[in-house]
Enzyme design. Structure first.
Site, PDB file in Angstrom:
ATOM      1  N   HIS A  18      -7.800 -14.274   2.108  1.00  0.00           N
ATOM      2  CA  HIS A  18      -7.669 -12.817   1.946  1.00  0.00           C
ATOM      3  C   HIS A  18      -8.974 -12.226   1.387  1.00  0.00           C
ATOM      4  O   HIS A  18      -9.173 -12.158   0.181  1.00  0.00           O
ATOM      5  CB  HIS A  18      -6.499 -12.549   0.987  1.00  0.00           C
ATOM      6  CG  HIS A  18      -6.051 -11.130   0.973  1.00  0.00           C
ATOM      7  ND1 HIS A  18      -4.888 -10.730   0.403  1.00  0.00           N
ATOM      8  CD2 HIS A  18      -6.606 -10.000   1.465  1.00  0.00           C
ATOM      9  CE1 HIS A  18      -4.737  -9.425   0.543  1.00  0.00           C
ATOM     10  NE2 HIS A  18      -5.778  -8.958   1.172  1.00  0.00           N
TER      11      HIS A  18
ATOM     12  N   ARG B 120      -0.164  -7.426   5.523  1.00  0.00           N
ATOM     13  CA  ARG B 120       0.448  -8.369   4.594  1.00  0.00           C
ATOM     14  C   ARG B 120       1.116  -9.488   5.377  1.00  0.00           C
ATOM     15  O   ARG B 120       1.738  -9.250   6.416  1.00  0.00           O
ATOM     16  CB  ARG B 120       1.508  -7.683   3.710  1.00  0.00           C
ATOM     17  CG  ARG B 120       0.930  -6.849   2.580  1.00  0.00           C
ATOM     18  CD  ARG B 120       0.138  -7.685   1.563  1.00  0.00           C
ATOM     19  NE  ARG B 120      -0.497  -6.879   0.520  1.00  0.00           N
ATOM     20  CZ  ARG B 120      -1.770  -6.486   0.541  1.00  0.00           C
ATOM     21  NH1 ARG B 120      -2.574  -6.809   1.526  1.00  0.00           N
ATOM     22  NH2 ARG B 120      -2.260  -5.776  -0.469  1.00  0.00           N
TER      23      ARG B 120
ATOM     24  N   GLN C  97       0.068 -16.329  -1.733  1.00  0.00           N
ATOM     25  CA  GLN C  97      -1.384 -16.432  -1.900  1.00  0.00           C
ATOM     26  C   GLN C  97      -1.696 -16.948  -3.288  1.00  0.00           C
ATOM     27  O   GLN C  97      -1.174 -16.382  -4.250  1.00  0.00           O
ATOM     28  CB  GLN C  97      -2.024 -15.055  -1.676  1.00  0.00           C
ATOM     29  CG  GLN C  97      -1.926 -14.636  -0.227  1.00  0.00           C
ATOM     30  CD  GLN C  97      -2.747 -13.413   0.128  1.00  0.00           C
ATOM     31  OE1 GLN C  97      -2.791 -13.021   1.272  1.00  0.00           O
ATOM     32  NE2 GLN C  97      -3.397 -12.808  -0.825  1.00  0.00           N
TER      33      GLN C  97
HETATM   34  P1  NDP Z   1      -1.942   4.110   4.146  1.00  0.00           P
HETATM   35  O1  NDP Z   1      -0.889   4.442   3.145  1.00  0.00           O
HETATM   36  O2  NDP Z   1      -3.092   5.028   4.336  1.00  0.00           O
HETATM   37  O3  NDP Z   1      -1.294   3.915   5.555  1.00  0.00           O
HETATM   38  C1  NDP Z   1      -0.137   3.219   5.757  1.00  0.00           C
HETATM   39  C2  NDP Z   1       0.554   3.833   6.950  1.00  0.00           C
HETATM   40  O4  NDP Z   1       1.670   3.022   7.261  1.00  0.00           O
HETATM   41  C3  NDP Z   1       1.077   5.242   6.689  1.00  0.00           C
HETATM   42  O5  NDP Z   1       0.619   6.088   7.714  1.00  0.00           O
HETATM   43  C4  NDP Z   1       2.590   5.041   6.718  1.00  0.00           C
HETATM   44  O6  NDP Z   1       3.294   6.100   7.278  1.00  0.00           O
HETATM   45  C5  NDP Z   1       2.691   3.878   7.672  1.00  0.00           C
HETATM   46  N1  NDP Z   1       3.967   3.193   7.634  1.00  0.00           N
HETATM   47  C6  NDP Z   1       4.711   2.850   6.567  1.00  0.00           C
HETATM   48  N2  NDP Z   1       5.831   2.221   6.962  1.00  0.00           N
HETATM   49  C7  NDP Z   1       5.788   2.169   8.312  1.00  0.00           C
HETATM   50  C8  NDP Z   1       6.667   1.660   9.289  1.00  0.00           C
HETATM   51  N3  NDP Z   1       7.831   1.103   8.947  1.00  0.00           N
HETATM   52  N4  NDP Z   1       6.312   1.779  10.591  1.00  0.00           N
HETATM   53  C9  NDP Z   1       5.158   2.392  10.947  1.00  0.00           C
HETATM   54  N5  NDP Z   1       4.278   2.899  10.035  1.00  0.00           N
HETATM   55  C10 NDP Z   1       4.594   2.794   8.741  1.00  0.00           C
HETATM   56  O7  NDP Z   1      -2.429   2.635   3.752  1.00  0.00           O
HETATM   57  P2  NDP Z   1      -3.797   1.907   4.118  1.00  0.00           P
HETATM   58  O8  NDP Z   1      -4.122   2.173   5.535  1.00  0.00           O
HETATM   59  O9  NDP Z   1      -4.805   2.206   3.082  1.00  0.00           O
HETATM   60  O10 NDP Z   1      -3.372   0.396   3.908  1.00  0.00           O
HETATM   61  C11 NDP Z   1      -2.329  -0.192   4.690  1.00  0.00           C
HETATM   62  C12 NDP Z   1      -1.985  -1.557   4.143  1.00  0.00           C
HETATM   63  O11 NDP Z   1      -3.055  -2.426   4.391  1.00  0.00           O
HETATM   64  C13 NDP Z   1      -1.790  -1.626   2.620  1.00  0.00           C
HETATM   65  O12 NDP Z   1      -0.487  -1.243   2.247  1.00  0.00           O
HETATM   66  C14 NDP Z   1      -2.059  -3.049   2.334  1.00  0.00           C
HETATM   67  O13 NDP Z   1      -0.869  -3.809   2.461  1.00  0.00           O
HETATM   68  C15 NDP Z   1      -3.025  -3.461   3.423  1.00  0.00           C
HETATM   69  N6  NDP Z   1      -4.365  -3.686   2.887  1.00  0.00           N
HETATM   70  C16 NDP Z   1      -4.941  -4.897   3.077  1.00  0.00           C
HETATM   71  C17 NDP Z   1      -6.171  -5.175   2.528  1.00  0.00           C
HETATM   72  C18 NDP Z   1      -6.836  -6.491   2.751  1.00  0.00           C
HETATM   73  O14 NDP Z   1      -7.757  -6.835   2.021  1.00  0.00           O
HETATM   74  N7  NDP Z   1      -6.459  -7.247   3.759  1.00  0.00           N
HETATM   75  C19 NDP Z   1      -6.879  -4.206   1.691  1.00  0.00           C
HETATM   76  C20 NDP Z   1      -6.233  -2.926   1.652  1.00  0.00           C
HETATM   77  C21 NDP Z   1      -5.000  -2.714   2.189  1.00  0.00           C
HETATM   78  P3  NDP Z   1       3.443   7.556   6.676  1.00  0.00           P
HETATM   79  O15 NDP Z   1       2.507   7.716   5.527  1.00  0.00           O
HETATM   80  O16 NDP Z   1       3.116   8.397   7.856  1.00  0.00           O
HETATM   81  O17 NDP Z   1       4.851   7.627   6.226  1.00  0.00           O
END
Ligand code: NDP
Length: 394
Positions: free
Chosen positions: A333, A285, A314
């Site tokens: 995006h 993001r 956006q």
């Molecule tokens: P997931 O929920 O699978 O993974 C997100 C990870 O981020 C989790 O492992 C979580 O930790 C970790 N996390 C949260 N906060 C922190 C932090 N402060 N420091 C370190 N790690 C952290 O999500 P996705 O991988 O599916 O997606 C990630 C993001 O990508 C989405 O939230 C979205 O914003 C973005 N995205 C972008 C897209 C695009 O088109 N560009 C499309 C899809 C997604 P834990 O669960 O271990 O607590």
């Protein structure tokens, strides 16, 4: 009967496509963790069609109207005179995609008296004030995993594009040149570099797996550690915090959700701790990085390149400095809205609507907020609070 209000991006400038580049797309039935791809009772579109734009209507019109519901689709979403705000007061369901988000601020929640369900057709519900959703008892759901691999592929593409200096080299060809030295004066091999991800969830881990064959040394930081077997399989170095990771990495990719903990994480202070000449790729993001700090770092040479597809707001305004900063590889995006991804999240949107209208539970993995609290995937990846601030001004 319900009114469903969908905010979708505009059709292509030369009109909704009549033909497509390919005749079919591979059928994906499950994801790497075993979760099944969406399972609606039926779909009313051909996989591979453009569904995320206004005329594509996420393939929902026939299904909704047959059941007596109303579907309103618009791309006009900003400000009090927008079609979106005019239609909002009696909408029961709001749907939008992160690529063209309908920012659901607290003020908009106050106007949406009948709202019960917000669906993110895609992944990432930070355009919705989740705290307001909790306070108002509105359910928020997204199509978890639908485009995670699509984004992971985009990340690998962007890392290679930056490190190998692909975009400037392509530019020389288009302009009729044969400028080898100009093209290679910033071109390196990825092999042997230290590459790290901030967060190793669905996208972060998929990106690590795809990068492994390039012979790089892989690093990650996350709130929770990955299973030992995965760390060993990918020879991963775990970092307890982001500072420790950025100090040693040549390439950093950001894959955490935007929430109060991650907003403005990559500011001047953190970027100064990165290796000089590091590359930063952000498909998570826009607000996770500080807009102007990135520009300063590219101009000073602290960063050798920045790429990503996420901006704030956006659509990005014409004068957004990321359009013109040096050594960038930005796209609008799009990483999570390939035609392949659209097929899955349009089907997932229908699956959620079918459950909702039948009074059946929505799949837990799709839930972000339910019954006044973070739920399902939301409870794992988000923290309470509001990350939509600034959306009104934008
Ligand atoms: P997931 O929920 O699978 O993974 C997100 C990870 O981020 C989790 O492992 C979580 O930790 C970790 N996390 C949260 N906060 C922190 C932090 N402060 N420091 C370190 N790690 C952290 O999500 P996705 O991988 O599916 O997606 C990630 C993001 O990508 C989405 O939230 C979205 O914003 C973005 N995205 C972008 C897209 C695009 O088109 N560009 C499309 C899809 C997604 P834990 O669960 O271990 O607590």
């Amino acid at each position: 009967m319900a009114k469903v209000l969908a905010v979708l991006y505009p059709d292509p400038v030369d009109g909704y496509p009549k033909t497509y580049a390919r005749d079919d797309i591979p059928k994906i039935t499950s994801y790497p963790d075993g979760q099944t791809a969406p399972t609606p009772s039926a779909i009313d579109f051909k996989p591979g069609q453009l569904l995320g734009s206004v005329s594509g209507e996420l393939g929902l019109r026939k299904f909704l109207e047959k059941a007596g519901h109303t579907l309103v689709v618009t791309s006009d979403k900003e400000g009090p005179d927008s079609e979106f705000e005019k239609e909002l007061p009696d909408a029961e369901v709001v749907i939008s995609q992160p690529f063209w988000p309908a920012y659901m601020t607290k003020e908009r929640f106050d106007k949406a008296k009948k709202l019960k369900l917000i669906i993110t057709a895609g992944i990432g519900s930070d355009h919705t004030d989740l705290q307001a959703a909790m306070d108002k008892g509105v359910t928020v759901a997204e199509i978890t995993y639908s485009n995670s691999i699509s984004v992971a592929e985009h990340i690998v593409m962007m890392i290679l594009a930056l490190v190998r200096n692909y975009i400037p080299a392509y530019g020389w060809v288009v302009r009729g040149g044969w400028n080898i030295a100009d093209s290679v004066e910033r071109s390196y091999d990825l092999e042997g570099m230290n590459v790290g991800t901030v967060a190793a969830g669905r996208i972060g881990l998929a990106a690590l797996r795809r990068l492994k064959p390039f012979g790089v040394k892989l690093h990650y930081t996350d709130k929770h550690r990955l299973p030992k077997a995965v760390e060993q399989e990918l020879d991963l170095t775990y970092h307890p915090d982001v500072e420790s990771l950025v100090k040693v990495c040549d390439v950093v990719t950001i894959n955490a959700p935007l929430h109060p903990e991650t907003e403005d994480l990559f500011n001047d202070k953190l970027i100064a701790k990165m290796k000089r000449g590091a590359y930063l790729v952000n498909t998570a993001r826009g607000k996770i990085v500080n807009r102007d700090a990135v520009v300063r770092a590219l101009e000073s040479g602290q960063l050798a390149g920045y790429a990503g597809d996420v901006w704030f707001p956006q659509p990005a305004p014409k004068d957004h400095p990321w359009r013109t900063m040096p050594h960038h590889g930005m796209t609008p995006h799009i990483s999570g809205t390939s035609l392949s991804a659209q097929t899955r999240y349009a089907a997932g949107t229908r699956e959620i609507l079918e459950s909702y209208f039948a009074g059946k539970p929505i799949r837990t993995e799709y839930l972000i907020v339910d019954k006044g609290k973070l739920a399902g995937t939301g409870a794992k990846s988000y923290t309470a609070g509001d990350a939509t601030k600034g959306a009104e001004a934008a």
